[in-house]
Design an enzyme around this catalytic site. Structure first.
Site, short mmCIF file in Angstrom:
data_model
loop_
_atom_site.label_atom_id
_atom_site.label_comp_id
_atom_site.label_asym_id
_atom_site.label_seq_id
_atom_site.Cartn_x
_atom_site.Cartn_y
_atom_site.Cartn_z
N ASP A 1 85.15 -12.50 -6.95
CA ASP A 1 85.55 -12.25 -5.57
C ASP A 1 86.43 -11.00 -5.63
O ASP A 1 87.47 -11.01 -6.30
CB ASP A 1 86.35 -13.45 -5.04
CG ASP A 1 86.82 -13.26 -3.61
OD1 ASP A 1 87.07 -12.10 -3.20
OD2 ASP A 1 86.98 -14.27 -2.91
N SER B 1 78.98 2.86 5.71
CA SER B 1 78.05 2.50 6.80
C SER B 1 78.02 3.62 7.82
O SER B 1 78.98 4.41 7.91
CB SER B 1 78.55 1.22 7.49
OG SER B 1 77.87 0.99 8.70
N TYR C 1 85.06 -3.76 11.79
CA TYR C 1 84.16 -3.39 10.69
C TYR C 1 84.10 -1.87 10.56
O TYR C 1 84.21 -1.32 9.46
CB TYR C 1 82.78 -3.97 10.97
CG TYR C 1 81.71 -3.60 9.97
CD1 TYR C 1 81.64 -4.22 8.72
CD2 TYR C 1 80.75 -2.63 10.28
CE1 TYR C 1 80.66 -3.88 7.80
CE2 TYR C 1 79.76 -2.29 9.36
CZ TYR C 1 79.72 -2.91 8.13
OH TYR C 1 78.75 -2.57 7.22
N LYS D 1 85.07 0.58 7.40
CA LYS D 1 84.11 1.47 6.74
C LYS D 1 84.54 2.94 6.86
O LYS D 1 84.25 3.73 5.97
CB LYS D 1 82.70 1.25 7.32
CG LYS D 1 82.09 -0.10 6.95
CD LYS D 1 81.92 -0.24 5.44
CE LYS D 1 81.13 -1.48 5.07
NZ LYS D 1 80.90 -1.59 3.61
N1 LIG Z 1 72.91 -4.73 6.48
C1 LIG Z 1 73.28 -3.63 7.16
O1 LIG Z 1 72.76 -3.32 8.25
C2 LIG Z 1 74.33 -2.71 6.58
C3 LIG Z 1 74.49 -1.44 7.17
C4 LIG Z 1 75.46 -0.58 6.67
C5 LIG Z 1 76.22 -0.97 5.58
N2 LIG Z 1 76.04 -2.20 5.02
C6 LIG Z 1 76.88 -2.57 3.88
O2 LIG Z 1 76.05 -2.89 2.78
C7 LIG Z 1 76.74 -3.77 1.90
C8 LIG Z 1 75.86 -4.96 1.57
O3 LIG Z 1 75.66 -5.71 2.77
P1 LIG Z 1 74.37 -6.58 3.05
O4 LIG Z 1 73.68 -5.98 4.19
O5 LIG Z 1 73.63 -6.84 1.80
O6 LIG Z 1 75.10 -7.90 3.61
P2 LIG Z 1 75.00 -9.43 3.23
O7 LIG Z 1 73.59 -9.82 3.04
O8 LIG Z 1 75.84 -10.12 4.25
O9 LIG Z 1 75.72 -9.48 1.81
C9 LIG Z 1 77.08 -9.23 1.68
C10 LIG Z 1 77.40 -9.31 0.20
O10 LIG Z 1 78.79 -9.04 0.01
C11 LIG Z 1 79.32 -10.12 -0.75
N3 LIG Z 1 80.74 -10.33 -0.49
C12 LIG Z 1 81.36 -10.50 0.70
N4 LIG Z 1 82.66 -10.71 0.52
C13 LIG Z 1 82.87 -10.67 -0.83
C14 LIG Z 1 84.02 -10.82 -1.64
N5 LIG Z 1 85.24 -11.07 -1.14
N6 LIG Z 1 83.87 -10.69 -2.98
C15 LIG Z 1 82.67 -10.44 -3.52
N7 LIG Z 1 81.54 -10.33 -2.80
C16 LIG Z 1 81.66 -10.44 -1.46
C17 LIG Z 1 78.51 -11.33 -0.37
O11 LIG Z 1 78.67 -12.32 -1.33
P3 LIG Z 1 78.48 -13.90 -0.98
O12 LIG Z 1 77.01 -14.15 -1.19
O13 LIG Z 1 79.36 -14.57 -1.96
O14 LIG Z 1 78.91 -14.09 0.44
C18 LIG Z 1 77.12 -10.71 -0.35
O15 LIG Z 1 76.60 -10.59 -1.65
C19 LIG Z 1 78.05 -4.15 2.63
O16 LIG Z 1 79.10 -3.34 2.14
C20 LIG Z 1 77.73 -3.80 4.07
O17 LIG Z 1 78.90 -3.55 4.81
C21 LIG Z 1 75.11 -3.07 5.49
#
Ligand SMILES: NC(=O)c1ccc[n+]([C@@H]2O[C@H](COP(=O)([O-])OP(=O)(O)OC[C@H]3O[C@@H](n4cnc5c(N)ncnc54)[C@H](OP(=O)(O)O)[C@@H]3O)[C@@H](O)[C@H]2O)c1
Length: 250
Positions: free
Chosen positions: A55, A130, A143, A147
């Site tokens: 974490d 992001s 958020y 970012k």
């Molecule tokens: N999806 C989009 O549209 C989008 C767009 C722009 C940027 N992003 C960025 O891309 C990255 C990945 O997001 P995603 O889309 O894959 O989202 P997601 O499916 O919600 O996954 C989020 C990931 O972050 C992990 N996480 C959250 N809090 C944590 C903590 N305290 N310690 C360790 N791990 C933690 C989660 O782990 P758990 O499984 O343990 O919860 C999960 O593996 C993020 O930084 C997000 O802000 C996403």
């Protein structure tokens, strides 16, 4: 830099974009991937994958990870949270948690791994930000602020770590098809496309990677008048007829 034969650590590797990072790193010939997740059993199983429970808001766990993964030459700070909390009426705890994970958690990882990277010749850091670092929307104020903080941090780290030869790269993208965006029925990037753009950019030595057209379009407007984006904010100063011509993004 070449990812073939590299040793990489990915945060938030159990699902979504983090899991896609691990998959693509293996395809590109990474020697070892430390796949970290709060639940280490959620990561891809492969002889080159080393699962670590992590974490990123837990200082002791971050220190343990840096002591264990002392051969890392690429750090991918992917873990992140979106609580969809409006800034004025949303839950304060959610807004604080976004900053704790997205900004302070990422910074904790950088501080712990900077000496590791230095010891291995400098290496690279990829911070996942992001498009929302540059765009205000109704339910993403907290958020977006977190970012934007990652964007600013990435720019300064690039200078602070230049002396130890660490490349610091920021990744920005719009909606991508993961759990984070599951409540929105809108066009989305595939995680694989985002990760491919990210790792291509990292290997090419790019300092900022814009993974899709929407993100490139938003970045290109940064020097424009904000009234082009935020028409609600100028409605009291413009004639009624002008208001109807303005576009709405949120
Ligand atoms: N999806 C989009 O549209 C989008 C767009 C722009 C940027 N992003 C960025 O891309 C990255 C990945 O997001 P995603 O889309 O894959 O989202 P997601 O499916 O919600 O996954 C989020 C990931 O972050 C992990 N996480 C959250 N809090 C944590 C903590 N305290 N310690 C360790 N791990 C933690 C989660 O782990 P758990 O499984 O343990 O919860 C999960 O593996 C993020 O930084 C997000 O802000 C996403």
């Amino acid at each position: 830099m070449n990812l073939n034969d590299s040793t990489v650590l990915v945060t938030g590797a159990g699902r979504g974009i983090g899991r896609a990072f691990v998959d693509e790193l293996l395809s590109r010939g990474a020697k070892k991937v430390y796949a970290t997740a709060r639940d280490a059993s959620s990561v891809l199983s492969d002889p080159r994958v080393v699962p670590i429970a992590l974490d990123i808001t837990d200082a002791e766990a971050v220190a343990r990870a840096a002591a264990t993964a002392e051969d890392v030459d690429v750090l991918i700070n992917n873990a992140g949270l979106s609580t969809l909390s409006p800034l004025v009426t949303g839950a304060h705890d959610g807004i604080r948690e976004e900053m704790d994970i997205n900004y302070f958690g990422t910074l904790a990882m950088v501080r712990a791994f900077a000496p590791v990277l230095a010891g291995n010749g400098g290496g690279s850091i990829l911070n996942v930000s992001s498009v929302m670092s540059w765009l205000g929307m109704e339910h993403s104020g907290g958020y977006g602020a977190s970012k934007a903080a990652v964007w600013a941090m990435t720019n300064s780290l690039r200078i602070e770590l230049s002396g130890q030869n660490t490349q610091v790269t920021g990744l920005h993208m719009a909606s991508t098809d993961t759990d984070m965006m599951s409540s929105f029925d809108i066009p989305k990037n595939s995680p694989h496309a985002v990760v491919t753009a990210a790792l291509d950019g990292l290997e090419a030595g790019e300092l900022e990677i814009l993974a899709d057209d929407d993100t490139r379009a938003v970045k290109a407007t940064l020097s424009n008048d904000p009234a082009e984006f935020y028409s609600q904010a100028v409605r009291h100063t413009q004639p009624q007829a002008e208001r109807g011509k303005q576009s709405h993004l949120a």
